[in-house]
Design an enzyme around this catalytic site. Structure first.
Site, PDB file in Angstrom:
ATOM      1  N   ARG A   1       0.842  -1.201   0.000  1.00 44.15           N
ATOM      2  CA  ARG A   1       0.000   0.000   0.000  1.00 44.15           C
ATOM      3  C   ARG A   1       0.869   1.240   0.000  1.00 44.15           C
ATOM      4  O   ARG A   1       1.748   1.404   0.849  1.00 44.15           O
ATOM      5  CB  ARG A   1      -0.915   0.025   1.234  1.00 44.15           C
ATOM      6  CG  ARG A   1      -1.986  -1.047   1.208  1.00 44.15           C
ATOM      7  CD  ARG A   1      -2.903  -0.925   2.413  1.00 44.15           C
ATOM      8  NE  ARG A   1      -3.841  -2.033   2.472  1.00 44.15           N
ATOM      9  CZ  ARG A   1      -4.671  -2.245   3.484  1.00 44.15           C
ATOM     10  NH1 ARG A   1      -4.681  -1.420   4.527  1.00 44.15           N
ATOM     11  NH2 ARG A   1      -5.495  -3.267   3.466  1.00 44.15           N
TER      12      ARG A   1
ATOM     13  N   SER B   1      -8.152  -1.454   1.071  1.00 38.78           N
ATOM     14  CA  SER B   1      -9.172  -1.730   2.087  1.00 38.78           C
ATOM     15  C   SER B   1      -9.946  -0.479   2.487  1.00 38.78           C
ATOM     16  O   SER B   1     -10.621   0.131   1.669  1.00 38.78           O
ATOM     17  CB  SER B   1      -8.533  -2.401   3.305  1.00 38.78           C
ATOM     18  OG  SER B   1      -9.534  -2.836   4.206  1.00 38.78           O
ATOM     19  N   HIS B   2      -9.831  -0.089   3.742  1.00 37.83           N
ATOM     20  CA  HIS B   2     -10.629   1.008   4.307  1.00 37.83           C
ATOM     21  C   HIS B   2      -9.937   2.361   4.165  1.00 37.83           C
ATOM     22  O   HIS B   2     -10.459   3.375   4.643  1.00 37.83           O
ATOM     23  CB  HIS B   2     -10.891   0.730   5.788  1.00 37.83           C
ATOM     24  CG  HIS B   2      -9.616   0.496   6.554  1.00 37.83           C
ATOM     25  ND1 HIS B   2      -8.861  -0.632   6.362  1.00 37.83           N
ATOM     26  CD2 HIS B   2      -8.968   1.239   7.470  1.00 37.83           C
ATOM     27  CE1 HIS B   2      -7.785  -0.572   7.142  1.00 37.83           C
ATOM     28  NE2 HIS B   2      -7.826   0.552   7.812  1.00 37.83           N
TER      29      HIS B   2
ATOM     30  N   ASP C   1     -16.856  -1.495   4.318  1.00 37.43           N
ATOM     31  CA  ASP C   1     -15.734  -0.621   3.978  1.00 37.43           C
ATOM     32  C   ASP C   1     -15.429  -0.630   2.489  1.00 37.43           C
ATOM     33  O   ASP C   1     -16.192  -1.157   1.690  1.00 37.43           O
ATOM     34  CB  ASP C   1     -14.503  -1.017   4.793  1.00 37.43           C
ATOM     35  CG  ASP C   1     -13.917  -2.353   4.365  1.00 37.43           C
ATOM     36  OD1 ASP C   1     -14.688  -3.214   3.916  1.00 37.43           O
ATOM     37  OD2 ASP C   1     -12.686  -2.539   4.484  1.00 37.43           O
TER      38      ASP C   1
ATOM     39  N   ASP D   1     -13.322  -2.268   0.488  1.00 40.45           N
ATOM     40  CA  ASP D   1     -13.222  -3.524  -0.282  1.00 40.45           C
ATOM     41  C   ASP D   1     -14.177  -4.602   0.208  1.00 40.45           C
ATOM     42  O   ASP D   1     -14.145  -5.729  -0.283  1.00 40.45           O
ATOM     43  CB  ASP D   1     -11.785  -4.049  -0.265  1.00 40.45           C
ATOM     44  CG  ASP D   1     -11.347  -4.572   1.094  1.00 40.45           C
ATOM     45  OD1 ASP D   1     -11.793  -4.009   2.120  1.00 40.45           O
ATOM     46  OD2 ASP D   1     -10.549  -5.526   1.152  1.00 40.45           O
TER      47      ASP D   1
ATOM     48  N   ASP E   1     -14.613  -6.132   3.261  1.00 42.57           N
ATOM     49  CA  ASP E   1     -14.302  -7.177   4.243  1.00 42.57           C
ATOM     50  C   ASP E   1     -14.588  -6.760   5.682  1.00 42.57           C
ATOM     51  O   ASP E   1     -14.443  -7.562   6.603  1.00 42.57           O
ATOM     52  CB  ASP E   1     -12.854  -7.676   4.085  1.00 42.57           C
ATOM     53  CG  ASP E   1     -11.801  -6.620   4.367  1.00 42.57           C
ATOM     54  OD1 ASP E   1     -12.165  -5.447   4.597  1.00 42.57           O
ATOM     55  OD2 ASP E   1     -10.593  -6.965   4.341  1.00 42.57           O
ATOM     56  N   ARG E   2     -15.007  -5.510   5.902  1.00 40.43           N
ATOM     57  CA  ARG E   2     -15.318  -5.059   7.257  1.00 40.43           C
ATOM     58  C   ARG E   2     -16.797  -4.704   7.366  1.00 40.43           C
ATOM     59  O   ARG E   2     -17.478  -4.499   6.364  1.00 40.43           O
ATOM     60  CB  ARG E   2     -14.468  -3.841   7.638  1.00 40.43           C
ATOM     61  CG  ARG E   2     -12.982  -4.138   7.624  1.00 40.43           C
ATOM     62  CD  ARG E   2     -12.168  -2.951   8.092  1.00 40.43           C
ATOM     63  NE  ARG E   2     -10.745  -3.276   8.050  1.00 40.43           N
ATOM     64  CZ  ARG E   2      -9.821  -2.706   8.800  1.00 40.43           C
ATOM     65  NH1 ARG E   2     -10.165  -1.757   9.657  1.00 40.43           N
ATOM     66  NH2 ARG E   2      -8.551  -3.059   8.705  1.00 40.43           N
TER      67      ARG E   2
ATOM     68  N   THR F   1      -2.896 -10.226  14.821  1.00 36.50           N
ATOM     69  CA  THR F   1      -3.721  -9.540  13.833  1.00 36.50           C
ATOM     70  C   THR F   1      -3.267  -9.944  12.435  1.00 36.50           C
ATOM     71  O   THR F   1      -2.079  -9.945  12.136  1.00 36.50           O
ATOM     72  CB  THR F   1      -3.602  -8.015  14.016  1.00 36.50           C
ATOM     73  OG1 THR F   1      -4.109  -7.679  15.319  1.00 36.50           O
ATOM     74  CG2 THR F   1      -4.395  -7.265  12.966  1.00 36.50           C
TER      75      THR F   1
ATOM     76  N   GLU G   1     -11.972  -9.905  14.314  1.00 36.91           N
ATOM     77  CA  GLU G   1     -10.987  -8.931  14.769  1.00 36.91           C
ATOM     78  C   GLU G   1     -11.724  -7.689  15.239  1.00 36.91           C
ATOM     79  O   GLU G   1     -12.777  -7.342  14.692  1.00 36.91           O
ATOM     80  CB  GLU G   1     -10.048  -8.541  13.622  1.00 36.91           C
ATOM     81  CG  GLU G   1      -9.207  -9.679  13.098  1.00 36.91           C
ATOM     82  CD  GLU G   1      -8.308  -9.262  11.932  1.00 36.91           C
ATOM     83  OE1 GLU G   1      -7.271  -9.901  11.750  1.00 36.91           O
ATOM     84  OE2 GLU G   1      -8.671  -8.303  11.205  1.00 36.91           O
TER      85      GLU G   1
ATOM     86  N   SER H   1     -11.087  -4.815  14.631  1.00 42.43           N
ATOM     87  CA  SER H   1     -11.051  -3.777  13.597  1.00 42.43           C
ATOM     88  C   SER H   1     -12.198  -3.965  12.602  1.00 42.43           C
ATOM     89  O   SER H   1     -12.027  -3.750  11.406  1.00 42.43           O
ATOM     90  CB  SER H   1      -9.703  -3.789  12.883  1.00 42.43           C
ATOM     91  OG  SER H   1      -9.397  -5.089  12.419  1.00 42.43           O
TER      92      SER H   1
ATOM     93  N   LYS I   1     -11.986 -12.026   5.804  1.00 46.74           N
ATOM     94  CA  LYS I   1     -13.120 -11.531   6.576  1.00 46.74           C
ATOM     95  C   LYS I   1     -14.183 -11.040   5.603  1.00 46.74           C
ATOM     96  O   LYS I   1     -13.866 -10.736   4.452  1.00 46.74           O
ATOM     97  CB  LYS I   1     -12.689 -10.459   7.564  1.00 46.74           C
ATOM     98  CG  LYS I   1     -11.831  -9.351   7.023  1.00 46.74           C
ATOM     99  CD  LYS I   1     -11.301  -8.493   8.168  1.00 46.74           C
ATOM    100  CE  LYS I   1     -10.362  -7.401   7.671  1.00 46.74           C
ATOM    101  NZ  LYS I   1      -8.964  -7.652   7.976  1.00 46.74           N
TER     102      LYS I   1
END
Length: 565
Positions: A24, A114-115, A280, A282, A284-285, A348, A367, A369, A380
């Site tokens: 990233r 991700s987020h 989020d 992508d 996964d959250r 994590t 998790e 998060s 996730k």
């Protein structure tokens, strides 16, 4: 038609080290000449692409379409036989994991940070997933990194760009490219897991007194949520908002927490919405939030585990085990103990759960998060968690004909059985790395010389006393591959069972992020007032003591965290 392979000369770039979540950096870093190409070639040099099937997709963030074309050109030149690509370069991370597994692909390249925020001045990311659908393990990411340090050429074929906007199948040089519907396979998967008829029946019979609102935060999950909630479960179009994926996520921060998902929180409170949820960038959250009822991720995974027997997937296959990341509260441990399930505390990083799942020892995990999931895939899964909650609420109401059961009721009944782990996380984002490292070093010194053990600290505002019972650096020995993960976070324990965890996080692209996790357990016999108090009040004294012991404000130069969860 022949497509000759060209070799382009290049030089290594420093710092192309992928973490658990891939590489990233800022978009402008990836846009440097040869930068993205180097990293993509390093991936192909570290795997065996000849004759392989590879999945490509991502969260639709800025610079994704161009990068898909780059991967196709380089991948084809390296002998990839077949590419399965999400339409418009869109595939949520959970959907990509499912596609890799379902079609037995060799692996996948996901374009996501991700987020993290998107857009020309924000973040981009490239992540490699292996054949089980999960993130590449360290032995693969280390191999990729080592290759980036010595790379001198990359291969490309010269072919016209592939039209990513149409579902199709076509030849591309020596390869075959299949553009697929991004949502279809994922919807099939969820229908196999959850009781959709029960959920639909509950929602239709309570159309007037149980409103649902999903906020996509302009991330990848918008099309998925629309297909599931509106087209399949029959909810009205007003049940979703911010569900058009945008390259810059509408200028927002696509992270489903109380700070960044304020667009959801405000509407839920204003319109008295019973069930609110967000995902989020992508996919996964997730966050679960109803009128006056926020569900912490730690409580969410524990409640899903407690109610697992109402979900067809677990009813049929049973629950093999439970797990959480180390900073996550111990709420799920209590469910495992009561129900007799094996349970694990891991570092994590979702790959640690994946090992346990592949060995048949783990079914449900989470998790703090805002990541929750199960062994249906190896990532996730935000929408999985949201539909799990709707399944549980529908089942709870099927057993309660005279009283409508909502989020708050499920939380209250859970605390009455298991007690409550008051939990909060303080994020200090983009702080100077020197200060963050100095704080970690000071805690390590205290660990080495035991200077904090048995010291008592008094909270200024509450007068509460906290005695340090121990300080350790979390280390994990994987029971499956026997690998050892050290330096996973410093944990301060107190004599009353409370604990505070400090971790440096690697998910940002600038500076360091320090996370402080605070947990205090209240037993079920403490009574309703103690179990249902305000989180900030319940943790106030412990947080003051944690800040004092760590000297966090001094080291980081910050009076307040960026985000409180």
């Amino acid at each position: 038609m022949s497509f000759p392979v060209k070799e382009i000369s290049t030089k290594p770039f420093e710092g192309q080290k992928p973490g658990t979540s891939g590489l990233r950096k800022r978009v402008k870093v990836f846009q440097q000449e040869h930068y993205t190409e180097n990293f993509v070639q390093a991936i192909f040099d570290s795997i065996e692409p000849k004759g392989a099937t590879l999945v490509i997709g991502g969260d639709g963030r800025y610079f994704s379409p161009e990068t898909v074309q780059t991967i196709l050109r380089i991948g084809s030149a390296n002998g990839v036989a077949k590419f399965i690509v999400g339409k418009d370069s869109i595939l949520s991370t959970p959907a990509a994991s499912n596609i890799i597994r379902k079609y037995k692909a060799y692996g996948g390249i996901l374009l996501t940070a991700s987020h993290n925020p998107g857009g020309p001045d924000n973040d981009f990311g490239i992540k490699y997933n292996v054949s089980n659908g999960g993130p590449a393990p360290e032995n693969v990411t280390n191999k990729i990194y080592e290759r980036t340090k010595t790379i001198s050429t990359y291969k490309v074929i010269e072919a016209p760009p592939v039209d990513l906007s149409k579902i199709s199948e076509a030849s591309y040089g020596p390869s075959n490219v299949v553009i697929i519907d991004s949502v279809a396979d994922y919807l099939i998967l969820l229908k196999e897991i959850f009781d959709f008829p029960l959920i639909k029946s509950f929602l239709s019979s309570h159309a007037n007194d149980y409103q649902v609102l999903f906020d996509g935060l302009h991330g990848v999950t918008g099309p998925y949520a629309s297909k599931i909630l509106i087209d399949t479960l029959g909810l009205p179009p007003s049940s979703v908002q911010n569900c058009i994926p945008l390259p810059d996520f509408g200028g927002g921060h696509p992270d489903p927490n109380l700070t960044y998902a304020h667009s959801l929180v405000e509407v839920v409170e204003k319109n008295n919405i019973a069930f609110g949820a967000a995902s989020d960038g992508d996919g996964d959250r997730n966050m679960i939030y109803g009128k006056g009822a926020f569900v912490t991720p730690s409580d969410s995974v524990a409640i899903i585990a407690h109610w697992a027997d109402v979900i067809p997937y677990f009813k049929k296959g049973g629950v093999k085990g439970l797990a959480r990341s180390m900073p996550t509260s111990k709420a799920i441990d209590l469910v495992a103990q009561k129900k007799g399930f094996e349970y694990f505390e891991v570092p994590t990083g979702w790959k640690f759960f994946g090992n346990l799942m592949d060995a048949g020892r783990l079914s449900i995990c989470g998790e703090e998060s805002f990541g929750t999931g199960s062994d249906h895939i190896r990532e996730k899964d935000g929408l999985w968690a949201i539909i799990a909650w709707l399944n549980i609420i529908a089942a709870a109401n099927a057993k309660s004909p005279n009283k409508l059961i909502g989020i708050k009721d499920l939380l209250t009944s859970h605390y009455e059985i298991y007690g409550r782990s008051y939990f909060s996380r303080y994020d200090y984002e983009e702080v100077p790395s020197e200060g963050a490292n100095a704080m970690v070093a000071a805690l390590n010194d205290a660990l080495k010389n035991q200077s904090l053990t048995n010291t008592t600290h008094t909270a200024a505002s509450t007068g509460g006393k906290f005695t340090v019972s121990g300080l350790y650096d979390f280390e994990y020995k994987d029971p499956i591959d026997h690998s050892v993960s050290s330096n996973q976070g410093q944990v301060i324990t107190f004599s009353d069972g409370s604990r505070v965890v400090f971790r440096l996080s690697g998910t940002g692209s600038q500076g360091a992020t320090v996370r402080m996790y605070v947990e205090r357990y209240v037993a079920p016999d403490a009574g309703a007032a103690a179990l249902n108090g305000d989180t900030a009040e319940g943790l106030k004294g412990l947080i003051e003591v944690a800040l004092e012991i760590s000297k966090l404000k001094k080291f980081l130069g910050r009076d307040k965290p960026t985000v409180i969860t």
